[in-house]
Each structure stands twice: as C-alpha cells, then as structure tokens.
Motif scaffolding. Structure first.
Motif, PDB file in Angstrom:
ATOM      1  N   ALA A 101       0.831  -1.207   0.000  1.00  8.12           N
ATOM      2  CA  ALA A 101       0.000   0.000   0.000  1.00  8.12           C
ATOM      3  C   ALA A 101       0.866   1.257   0.000  1.00  8.12           C
ATOM      4  O   ALA A 101       0.560   2.231  -0.717  1.00  8.12           O
ATOM      5  CB  ALA A 101      -0.922  -0.005   1.212  1.00  8.12           C
ATOM      6  N   ILE A 102       1.928   1.259   0.790  1.00  5.94           N
ATOM      7  CA  ILE A 102       2.833   2.416   0.826  1.00  5.94           C
ATOM      8  C   ILE A 102       3.449   2.637  -0.550  1.00  5.94           C
ATOM      9  O   ILE A 102       3.514   3.776  -1.051  1.00  5.94           O
ATOM     10  CB  ILE A 102       3.927   2.209   1.888  1.00  5.94           C
ATOM     11  CG1 ILE A 102       3.315   2.141   3.289  1.00  5.94           C
ATOM     12  CG2 ILE A 102       4.960   3.330   1.825  1.00  5.94           C
ATOM     13  CD1 ILE A 102       4.274   1.634   4.353  1.00  5.94           C
ATOM     14  N   LEU A 103       3.895   1.545  -1.174  1.00  4.76           N
ATOM     15  CA  LEU A 103       4.479   1.656  -2.518  1.00  4.76           C
ATOM     16  C   LEU A 103       3.462   2.169  -3.525  1.00  4.76           C
ATOM     17  O   LEU A 103       3.754   3.060  -4.329  1.00  4.76           O
ATOM     18  CB  LEU A 103       5.016   0.289  -2.963  1.00  4.76           C
ATOM     19  CG  LEU A 103       6.272  -0.209  -2.250  1.00  4.76           C
ATOM     20  CD1 LEU A 103       6.523  -1.674  -2.568  1.00  4.76           C
ATOM     21  CD2 LEU A 103       7.479   0.641  -2.646  1.00  4.76           C
ATOM     22  N   SER A 104       2.238   1.622  -3.472  1.00  7.98           N
ATOM     23  CA  SER A 104       1.198   2.039  -4.407  1.00  7.98           C
ATOM     24  C   SER A 104       0.856   3.512  -4.222  1.00  7.98           C
ATOM     25  O   SER A 104       0.752   4.275  -5.188  1.00  7.98           O
ATOM     26  CB  SER A 104      -0.049   1.177  -4.217  1.00  7.98           C
ATOM     27  OG  SER A 104      -1.116   1.632  -5.024  1.00  7.98           O
ATOM     28  N   ALA A 105       0.692   3.925  -2.959  1.00 11.55           N
ATOM     29  CA  ALA A 105       0.289   5.311  -2.687  1.00 11.55           C
ATOM     30  C   ALA A 105       1.382   6.311  -3.041  1.00 11.55           C
ATOM     31  O   ALA A 105       1.097   7.501  -3.240  1.00 11.55           O
ATOM     32  CB  ALA A 105      -0.097   5.455  -1.225  1.00 11.55           C
ATOM     33  N   SER A 106       2.613   5.843  -3.133  1.00  9.38           N
ATOM     34  CA  SER A 106       3.708   6.756  -3.486  1.00  9.38           C
ATOM     35  C   SER A 106       3.738   7.077  -4.975  1.00  9.38           C
ATOM     36  O   SER A 106       4.467   7.980  -5.401  1.00  9.38           O
ATOM     37  CB  SER A 106       5.050   6.151  -3.059  1.00  9.38           C
ATOM     38  OG  SER A 106       5.397   5.043  -3.879  1.00  9.38           O
ATOM     39  N   ARG A 107       2.933   6.351  -5.757  1.00  8.97           N
ATOM     40  CA  ARG A 107       2.911   6.538  -7.212  1.00  8.97           C
ATOM     41  C   ARG A 107       1.707   7.388  -7.627  1.00  8.97           C
ATOM     42  O   ARG A 107       0.699   7.431  -6.924  1.00  8.97           O
ATOM     43  CB  ARG A 107       2.815   5.181  -7.924  1.00  8.97           C
ATOM     44  CG  ARG A 107       3.825   4.147  -7.495  1.00  8.97           C
ATOM     45  CD  ARG A 107       5.219   4.437  -8.030  1.00  8.97           C
ATOM     46  NE  ARG A 107       6.057   3.237  -7.998  1.00  8.97           N
ATOM     47  CZ  ARG A 107       6.808   2.851  -6.983  1.00  8.97           C
ATOM     48  NH1 ARG A 107       6.811   3.558  -5.868  1.00  8.97           N
ATOM     49  NH2 ARG A 107       7.556   1.763  -7.051  1.00  8.97           N
TER      50      ARG A 107
END
Length: 360
Positions: free
Chosen positions: A203-209
């Motif tokens: 989720a952190i990776l996804s939200a950073s994009r």
C-alpha cells in the motif's frame, strides 16, 4: 408500438438519492480560520520532519476511539493541548479525531454517518458537525489525525487534518491506496487484521505513485482525480489474529521488510487493538516497552498511537442519552485521562536525555 412489460433493471436496491451539500458549500458555511490553517500547516511540517528523521521526537496520535459527543471531545482536546505544550520538547502530540468507523458486520458507523446515534443517518448534518469540531480542535493549536475511510470525506475535511491512517480492513483496498496517493498529509498504513505486513508495504508503494481515478471536486461534480503520489506513507503495527507485533523482533522484521522494498523504515506502533489484546489496561505496558526500544537506540520507531478518553472502558449506546457516561467511548475501550497523562509524561521523561542521539 407495443409497450414494454419488462421490469426496471437499475437501482433495484436503492431506497433514495438524498441531496448532499457540496464540499464548497460546507466549507463556506464553516471556513478555515487563520489559526486553524496555521495549526494544520505546522502540524504537517512537524510530522514530515519526524518522518525524514530531521526531528528526533516521536509523534503520538492519542484520543478517543471515536468522537460521539463534541462537548466531551473538546473537553478532552483542551486537556490534551495543555499536556502537549508541557511535553513538546520530547513528543509531538496529534489528537486522534475519528469520525468514521469500519464495522466487521454491523454497528454504529460513526459521527458523520449517524451523528444522532439513532439510525437517522443525517449524513449532511454529520459532515458539517465533524468540520465544526475539527475547526475547534485546530483553533486550540492542536493538530488532528483521523482515519480516511470514505473516499469523498477528504474533500470536505482534508484541509483540517494533519495525519491520516488507513485501517487494517482497508489497507489492501485499491480505492484507499489511490485516495492516499492524493492526500495532503503523511499517511500511516496499518498491517492486516491477520498481522500481515506485506499488504501495508504494498500500500505504501502504491500510494507513493501517481494515480487517476473517479472522485468529486469541491463543486461536488464527478471528476477524474489525477494524483502526484504521496511520499510520506509509513507502516503502523497494530498486531493481528490476537498476537502483538510491537516487540523488538517484530519491529526489526518490519524495518527489514521496508528496507528491502526500498522504503524509509518508519515504524509507528499502535498500543491498542491486538497489541494490547483489545484490553485498554495493557496499553501503558505496550507504550513503556516501545519507549524502551527507542531509549535503547532504535531510530526508526517514529510514532505511537493510544486510544484514550476522559473515562476508562467503553459503554453501549442507550436510547436515553442522559443515562450514558460523559467522556466514555461507545466503540473500543480506552484508557482514562489520568492514565493517558501519566503514560505521556513518563515517556517524555525517559526520552529527553536520549533524543539528541537519534539524529544522524
């Protein structure tokens, strides 16, 4: 031409579409004051400095499990503001202001959805009352944190929030990852209800994009929302499946998993939920253990969460509101004010001598 005898095929399970004021209308009714704007701006900046490891203080998101009585809520906020000022050299305090409650099955969904707690579901009134409460908290000079649950709510309230959480039930949701990528605050993603860290890291990776998705604008019109990505996602350990994950081994595993994913290993520990076995009386023990880890040299634990209210425990919602206990939770059990103050003051006393060592 023959008349069709076919049955309708749209909105078969919809009872009504009631009008809702636009975000712009409610913001015009309850505009952002200069004092509240300064509180939000300064709160966000402080949190970012902590997450960037430029500020050695941990932050603490502390407050009621949910807001149901704004009078008691502001009573709590005034006490917390005085405490926050006293410990500001060691801890950065954010008030937990939760208006939306995800339910495993059924139950009260929170102050926005049902402000009168009687299944009347006056969402329009609830949204305005929620904004009014947030304004009052921020005008005290106290930053507010909340759970971002409904993807439309941030358009109404986002300018009054310094920190957002994504709950264990929604961290895996594509909708909430997209929403988080556009939020103006740092966002804490909780591990799954089963304790799984992977969904939070993803989720952190996804939200950073950057993302593009359907939403609404301030005029209430459907819009294609195009985000830049949020660089300040972090993990919140809350335990899972009845097992805690605040111990040194669990924290180290979380740090290693984040580092492997090329993320800054910022770890927040939720002292409640499975970390306290859903027993609020155990929250002080959890916090003392986590502060001990920081004192022992951990530099990646950057925050904690506490469920706290004026009165300990919780209570059912009664038809006769006058029979309910003032300042007592109607959702998860909380520690009382005296315990909260003791937890925070003791943590500050332990942290002051070692904070300089956390930089660098």
């Amino acid at each position: 031409m023959t008349q069709s005898n076919q049955q309708p095929i749209s909105n078969l399970h919809i009872a009504a579409f009631d009008p809702m004021p636009t975000p712009e209308a409610i913001q015009a009714q309850l505009p952002l004051s200069a004092k509240a704007e300064a509180t939000v701006s300064q709160g966000r900046a402080a949190l970012i400095n902590i997450l960037d490891h430029k500020d050695p203080r941990p932050f603490v998101v502390v407050g009621p499990c949910s807001i149901h009585d704004p009078v008691a809520g502001l009573d709590y906020a005034r006490r917390l503001k005085a405490l926050a000022d006293d410990v500001s050299d060691a801890l950065m305090i954010v008030m937990r202001v939760y208006f939306e409650k995800p339910r495993t099955t059924v139950g009260w969904k929170g102050y926005i959805n049902d402000p009168d707690m009687d299944d009347s579901f006056k969402v329009d009134a609830g949204m305005a009352k929620a904004r009014e409460f947030l304004l009052a908290v921020n005008e005290l000079g106290l930053p507010a944190g909340t759970e971002a649950l409904d993807p439309i709510s941030p358009q109404y309230l986002g300018d009054l929030i310094a920190w957002n959480a994504i709950g264990a039930r929604t961290t895996e949701s594509q909708t909430h990852r997209e929403m988080s990528s556009g939020l103006s605050t740092p966002v804490g993603f909780k591990n799954g209800t089963n304790g799984d860290l992977t969904i939070a890291i993803n989720a952190i990776l996804s939200a950073s994009r950057p993302h593009s998705f359907l939403g609404i604008n301030s005029d209430g019109r459907v819009a294609i929302v195009r985000t830049k990505g949020n660089p300040y996602g972090h993990i919140v350990l809350r335990g899972g499946d009845g097992r805690p994950n605040y111990d040194t081994v669990s924290v180290t595993l979380a740090e290693n998993a984040m580092t492997k994913a090329k993320l800054l290993p910022n770890v927040i520990v939720d002292c409640s939920h499975a970390n306290s076995n859903k027993n609020p009386e155990l929250q002080p023990l959890v916090m003392a253990d986590v502060i001990g880890q920081i004192v022992a040299g951990n530099k990646n634990i950057t925050g904690l969460m506490i469920e706290s209210n004026l009165i300990a425990g919780n209570q059912p919602i009664l038809a006769d509101r006058s029979q309910m206990t003032y300042g007592c939770s109607v959702t998860d059990g909380c520690v009382n004010w005296d315990t909260t103050e003791q937890m925070i003051r003791e943590a500050a006393d332990r942290l002051r001598p070692i904070l300089a060592n956390r930089l660098g």
